[in-house]
Design a protein around this motif. Structure first.
Motif, PDB file in Angstrom:
ATOM      1  N   HIS A  69       0.838  -1.199   0.000  1.00 13.90           N
ATOM      2  CA  HIS A  69       0.000   0.000   0.000  1.00 13.90           C
ATOM      3  C   HIS A  69       0.872   1.247   0.000  1.00 13.90           C
ATOM      4  O   HIS A  69       2.086   1.181   0.213  1.00 13.90           O
ATOM      5  CB  HIS A  69      -0.906  -0.002   1.236  1.00 13.90           C
ATOM      6  CG  HIS A  69      -0.149   0.040   2.530  1.00 13.90           C
ATOM      7  ND1 HIS A  69       0.470  -1.066   3.090  1.00 13.90           N
ATOM      8  CD2 HIS A  69       0.125   1.072   3.374  1.00 13.90           C
ATOM      9  CE1 HIS A  69       1.064  -0.723   4.207  1.00 13.90           C
ATOM     10  NE2 HIS A  69       0.890   0.571   4.416  1.00 13.90           N
TER      11      HIS A  69
ATOM     12  N   HIS B  39       0.475   5.625   1.206  1.00 19.28           N
ATOM     13  CA  HIS B  39      -0.372   6.639   1.840  1.00 19.28           C
ATOM     14  C   HIS B  39      -0.235   7.918   1.019  1.00 19.28           C
ATOM     15  O   HIS B  39       0.859   8.479   0.943  1.00 19.28           O
ATOM     16  CB  HIS B  39       0.046   6.847   3.293  1.00 19.28           C
ATOM     17  CG  HIS B  39       0.105   5.562   4.052  1.00 19.28           C
ATOM     18  ND1 HIS B  39      -1.034   4.903   4.459  1.00 19.28           N
ATOM     19  CD2 HIS B  39       1.147   4.785   4.424  1.00 19.28           C
ATOM     20  CE1 HIS B  39      -0.682   3.778   5.072  1.00 19.28           C
ATOM     21  NE2 HIS B  39       0.639   3.678   5.065  1.00 19.28           N
TER      22      HIS B  39
ATOM     23  N   GLU C 255       5.707   8.156   6.239  1.00 15.17           N
ATOM     24  CA  GLU C 255       5.713   7.088   7.246  1.00 15.17           C
ATOM     25  C   GLU C 255       7.104   6.501   7.418  1.00 15.17           C
ATOM     26  O   GLU C 255       7.828   6.287   6.435  1.00 15.17           O
ATOM     27  CB  GLU C 255       4.730   5.978   6.870  1.00 15.17           C
ATOM     28  CG  GLU C 255       4.646   4.882   7.935  1.00 15.17           C
ATOM     29  CD  GLU C 255       3.517   3.890   7.717  1.00 15.17           C
ATOM     30  OE1 GLU C 255       3.101   3.700   6.555  1.00 15.17           O
ATOM     31  OE2 GLU C 255       3.070   3.291   8.705  1.00 15.17           O
TER      32      GLU C 255
ATOM     33  N   HIS D 216       4.718   0.357  -0.060  1.00 16.89           N
ATOM     34  CA  HIS D 216       5.467  -0.453   0.902  1.00 16.89           C
ATOM     35  C   HIS D 216       4.565  -1.549   1.449  1.00 16.89           C
ATOM     36  O   HIS D 216       3.343  -1.479   1.375  1.00 16.89           O
ATOM     37  CB  HIS D 216       6.016   0.403   2.039  1.00 16.89           C
ATOM     38  CG  HIS D 216       4.955   1.197   2.762  1.00 16.89           C
ATOM     39  ND1 HIS D 216       4.430   2.354   2.238  1.00 16.89           N
ATOM     40  CD2 HIS D 216       4.307   0.992   3.935  1.00 16.89           C
ATOM     41  CE1 HIS D 216       3.519   2.843   3.069  1.00 16.89           C
ATOM     42  NE2 HIS D 216       3.411   2.026   4.101  1.00 16.89           N
TER      43      HIS D 216
ATOM     44  N   GLN E  75      -2.917   8.899   9.002  1.00 17.63           N
ATOM     45  CA  GLN E  75      -3.266   8.260   7.724  1.00 17.63           C
ATOM     46  C   GLN E  75      -4.774   8.142   7.511  1.00 17.63           C
ATOM     47  O   GLN E  75      -5.373   7.092   7.694  1.00 17.63           O
ATOM     48  CB  GLN E  75      -2.580   6.901   7.657  1.00 17.63           C
ATOM     49  CG  GLN E  75      -1.069   7.058   7.651  1.00 17.63           C
ATOM     50  CD  GLN E  75      -0.326   5.778   7.957  1.00 17.63           C
ATOM     51  OE1 GLN E  75      -0.853   4.897   8.646  1.00 17.63           O
ATOM     52  NE2 GLN E  75       0.890   5.678   7.462  1.00 17.63           N
TER      53      GLN E  75
HETATM   54 FE   LIG Z   1       1.926   2.072   5.692  1.00 18.65          FE
END
Ligand SMILES: [Fe+2]
Length: 328
Positions: free
Chosen positions: A242, A244, A249, A283, A302
């Motif tokens: 996924h 963001h 992150e 990631h 998020q």
């Molecule tokens: Fe993540």
């Protein structure tokens, strides 16, 4: 000097320039970064606007036995401080309370805050969101007059820095001390304005990327610019790959061994390695035998994850579910 086994891996953060990390990520480590002194404490820069991050900084603070940080406050940034090893006390909601590995102190602006180490010293991971640029003037790498970080100089400073010696096993554990300042005994409004003491093993239980996790710091509990989630999983489990879209992150491996997917391949991870996933960089993580614990600092929080849960009430508002223990 004994070099860590990751040294020389071209995908490691010290060998990649800011623009490469910004667009394609990297693997870092809590032992890998430029060291300077901040608020009187030895501070290692893990993630910052000098290496591809925009909305958060992540530092590792190493306290000498008995050392006390200079009390300070920010006008804009939130700070989340996670006790990693050793221990001491944190100045939370106006009083000094026990601060042990696994505890995370959350400080909103403009609350004055500080930490002090006990007899064994203390190691703390601290996320500041948004980054406080003035901190970095002391490194000589940030020019306030023109508002830029010299990323090329930062690359060489990092590339020549001496790796740290933080090693496992993890000491992270669940604690219920100082119940008067624990996040699960305060309202979101109280936490948003005055801060709280969290613990990474307790939060809102969620499973939206195929790995059981708790949302520890997130808007449902008060924080607005700083996020932290903590996850575990059965060996062989792999999270959804996924990205963001609007959140930087840093995902840290806090225990065990694991693999991380990024930049088109899998990377072997050891304790205190960090997946660097700036906004939009894909990631994923896996869990190998031995009880892996992953935990990620994300800023801003998020929304792409929260909006998939039953807690989301639309337009950036959330129900606040009870804080529950993560099963490990
Ligand atoms: Fe993540």
């Amino acid at each position: 000097m004994d070099l860590p086994k990751w040294y020389g891996d071209p995908y490691r953060s010290r060998h990649r320039r800011a623009a490469e990390i910004r667009t394609d990520g990297a693997i870092g480590s809590l032992n890998d970064g430029i060291v300077f002194e901040l608020h009187g404490v030895s501070t290692r820069i893990i993630a910052w606007p000098g290496n591809g991050f925009q909305t958060e900084s992540l530092h590792v603070l190493t306290f000498e036995p008995g050392q006390e940080m200079e009390p300070h406050a920010y006008g804009l940034a939130e700070e989340a401080m996670l006790c990693v090893q050793g221990g001491g006390e944190a100045l939370v909601r106006g009083g000094w309370v026990d601060f042990a590995p696994g505890d995370m102190a959350f400080f909103p602006p403009p609350v004055e805050h500080s930490l002090r180490a006990g007899k064994e010293g203390m190691v703390v991971a601290a996320a500041i969101s948004p980054p406080e640029f003035e901190h970095y003037e002391k490194t000589g790498l940030y020019n306030r007059a023109v508002g830029v970080i010299d990323t090329e100089a930062a690359f060489y400073a990092h590339n020549n820095s001496v790796p740290g010696d933080l090693s496992g096993p993890s000491q992270l554990a669940y604690h219920e001390t100082a119940e008067e300042v624990r996040a699960w005994n305060l309202s979101a409004d109280e936490i948003r304005t005055g801060g709280a003491l969290f613990n990474v093993f307790r939060g809102a239980k969620i499973d939206v990327i195929d790995a059981p996790m708790v949302f520890v710091l997130w808007p449902g509990y008060g924080p607005r610019s700083t996020g932290f989630h903590f996850a575990t999983g059965e060996p062989g489990l792999t999270s959804a790959l996924h990205a963001h879209p609007a959140s930087d992150e840093c995902v840290v491996l806090w225990e065990g061994s694991a693999r991380a997917w990024q930049g088109g391949g899998w990377h072997e991870m050891e304790i205190f390695d960090v997946v660097f996933a700036p906004c939009g960089v894909g990631h994923g993580v896996s869990f190998l035998p031995g009880g892996s614990l992953w935990g990620g600092f994300a800023a801003p929080p998020q929304l792409d994850l929260y909006a998939r849960t039953d807690f989301y009430e639309g337009t950036g508002t959330f129900a606040a579910p009870p804080q529950e223990r993560l099963d490990v």
